[in-house]
Design an enzyme around this catalytic site. Structure first.
Site, mmCIF file in Angstrom:
data_model
loop_
_atom_site.group_PDB
_atom_site.id
_atom_site.type_symbol
_atom_site.label_atom_id
_atom_site.label_comp_id
_atom_site.label_asym_id
_atom_site.label_seq_id
_atom_site.Cartn_x
_atom_site.Cartn_y
_atom_site.Cartn_z
ATOM 1 N N PHE A 375 0.796 -1.230 0.000
ATOM 2 C CA PHE A 375 0.000 0.000 0.000
ATOM 3 C C PHE A 375 0.833 1.288 0.000
ATOM 4 O O PHE A 375 0.423 2.304 0.571
ATOM 5 C CB PHE A 375 -0.972 0.021 1.193
ATOM 6 N N CYS A 376 1.995 1.268 -0.637
ATOM 7 C CA CYS A 376 2.874 2.447 -0.655
ATOM 8 C C CYS A 376 3.146 2.949 0.762
ATOM 9 O O CYS A 376 3.277 4.154 0.995
ATOM 10 C CB CYS A 376 2.287 3.562 -1.520
ATOM 11 N N ALA A 377 3.219 2.016 1.689
ATOM 12 C CA ALA A 377 3.565 2.312 3.083
ATOM 13 C C ALA A 377 4.365 1.120 3.602
ATOM 14 O O ALA A 377 4.028 0.508 4.613
ATOM 15 C CB ALA A 377 2.318 2.548 3.922
#
Length: 458
Positions: A375-377
């Site tokens: 999740f781009c995290a």
């Protein structure tokens, strides 16, 4: 918490009409079904109201700030009126600027380019990459993931207390996690930042679509968010807040619109006088349709009654959490604990399942769109999963066998346009997949996890 939830006795509204509500998709098992869009955290469907407003304006589309003709004048008025609408939506102070950008990522990169010399930036490892990565040219202090809101404030206070005295400093923090949906103590973090002479920027990409955001009330210095998560298409974003750092910085992009006056020098160079308004960082012909769509979404959410929208969404959050809790193999990811307030963003893993396979099965066999991955995290999800960085395997993560820990996660997200039926279909699909298994096997195809045609499970 810094962001209060609506009172329980608020009247509950119906889902807001959105585009795509009647889209039919094929199932790998045969037949078709109405698509259940449950990936709002990546891009929310456009509100029908926003689409109608944009369609009504489209025949009058013209250049902005660049023409004497009627359509140019009308488009310029609409563009600047949209700026006023967004400022009102965010509760901006009288001297704040609203700068239009492409996205939250673009907004935070703009602010990063405007930092004063020798600015120190404080950011939690739990941030989305859009707010974790833009500060490469600054002195960055990355803070460990807190396990309670109080710990977040204490961690920041300790870090700020040890910083270089009197130098410029900026704190960057999310309002609602794009992984867990949990609300962060924004007001308390802002108070800690200001007590130590630092400023604070709020990444509201996941907060603004779900809760009212008031710059003055939260006492933050800047807010950044994206239109495509706020039910507005066409690729626009916002950076709103204090003007001084933005005015003192070189323009984010050099070009027409950002300059007030350009003159040739005798030595062959050019002298430029830049705007001191938001136009300083809006060089080039602006995305007037994207900007207008954001303003239309702000109006639509406000007129629908944000408190009523929050009340209904909290009922959906409760239903999803209770439904997932009934499946022992499912583990919901959380930093602050199961009872932490959150928006309609919930990530989980399923024991014995590769998360990418599970998400692919939800899509191919049930017509349900969710997200899988990190999740781009990446630092946050790895902290929550207790895993180290891995080389990508099939569908973006190595296989997880029975009883093994998944190395990525599944995210379901929803909002003002989500019907109850989509939530119930999702929960039913989760129960069925866990109890019976997928009816098809899945493989990687051009980086995507897809059903392997011809290999249906018996």
């Amino acid at each position: 918490m810094s962001v209060s939830t609506a009172a329980v006795d608020q009247s509950v509204c119906a889902p807001l009409p959105v585009l795509g509500a009647d889209v039919i998709v094929p199932l790998v098992t045969g037949g078709d079904v109405t698509y259940a869009a449950l990936d709002y955290a990546a891009s929310a469907p456009a509100l029908q109201r926003v689409w109608d407003d944009v369609a009504a304006y489209a025949p009058y589309y013209g250049s902005v700030h660049r023409g004497a003709g009627y359509l140019s004048q009308l488009s310029t008025d609409l563009f600047e009126g949209s700026r006023e609408t967004v400022a009102e939506f965010l509760g901006c102070r009288a001297d704040d600027q609203v700068v239009f950008t492409r996205s939250t990522t673009d907004s935070l990169n703009l602010l990063a380019a405007a930092l004063p010399a020798d600015c120190q930036v404080f950011v939690f490892e739990t941030e989305h990459h859009a707010s974790l990565l833009p500060w490469r040219d600054a002195r960055v202090t990355c803070l460990d993931a807190p396990r309670t809101p109080g710990q977040a404030v204490a961690t920041l206070e300790r870090a700020l207390a040890g910083r270089k005295p009197n130098g410029p400093a900026l704190v960057c923090v999310t309002g609602a996690s794009n992984v867990t949906g949990e609300l962060w103590p924004v007001r308390e973090l802002a108070a800690a930042a200001h007590a130590h002479g630092a400023r604070i920027v709020l990444d509201a990409a996941q907060l603004a679509p779900h809760h009212p955001v008031d710059i003055a009330e939260l006492d933050v210095d800047w807010v950044a968010f994206s239109g495509h998560k706020l039910y507005a298409p066409f690729g626009s974003g916002v950076l709103a807040g204090r003007a001084d750092w933005l005015v003192d910085a070189e323009p984010y992009l050099a070009g027409g619109g950002a300059s007030r006056k350009v003159a040739r020098r005798a030595d062959g160079g050019v002298d430029v006088e830049w705007h001191t308004t938001a136009a300083r960082h809006e060089a080039g012909s602006p995305n007037v349709i994207g900007v207008y769509s954001i303003a239309a979404a702000c109006k639509a959410l406000t007129e629908a009654g944000f408190d009523r929208l929050v009340t209904r969404e909290q009922q959906l959050v409760t239903r999803v959490l209770e439904g997932l809790a009934d499946v022992p193999e499912v583990k919901v990811l959380s930093l602050f604990g199961d009872d932490a307030p959150r928006v309609g963003v919930i990530s989980f893993v399923v024991e014995g399942w590769n998360s990418s396979h599970f998400a692919a099965a939800l899509s191919a066999e049930y017509g349900i769109g969710v997200r899988d991955g990190l999740f781009c995290a990446h630092p946050l999800v790895r902290t929550l999963l207790g895993s180290e960085p891995q080389d990508p395997g099939e569908c973006g993560a190595p296989e997880a066998g029975p009883g093994e820990r998944s190395l990525n996660a599944i995210r379901v997200s929803f909002g003002a346009g989500t019907p109850d039926e989509h939530i119930e279909r999702f929960l039913g699909a989760v129960r069925e997949l866990v109890s019976k298994g997928a009816r098809w096997t899945y493989r990687t195809e051009e980086g995507r996890c897809v059903p392997d045609r011809g290999t249906a499970q018996v």
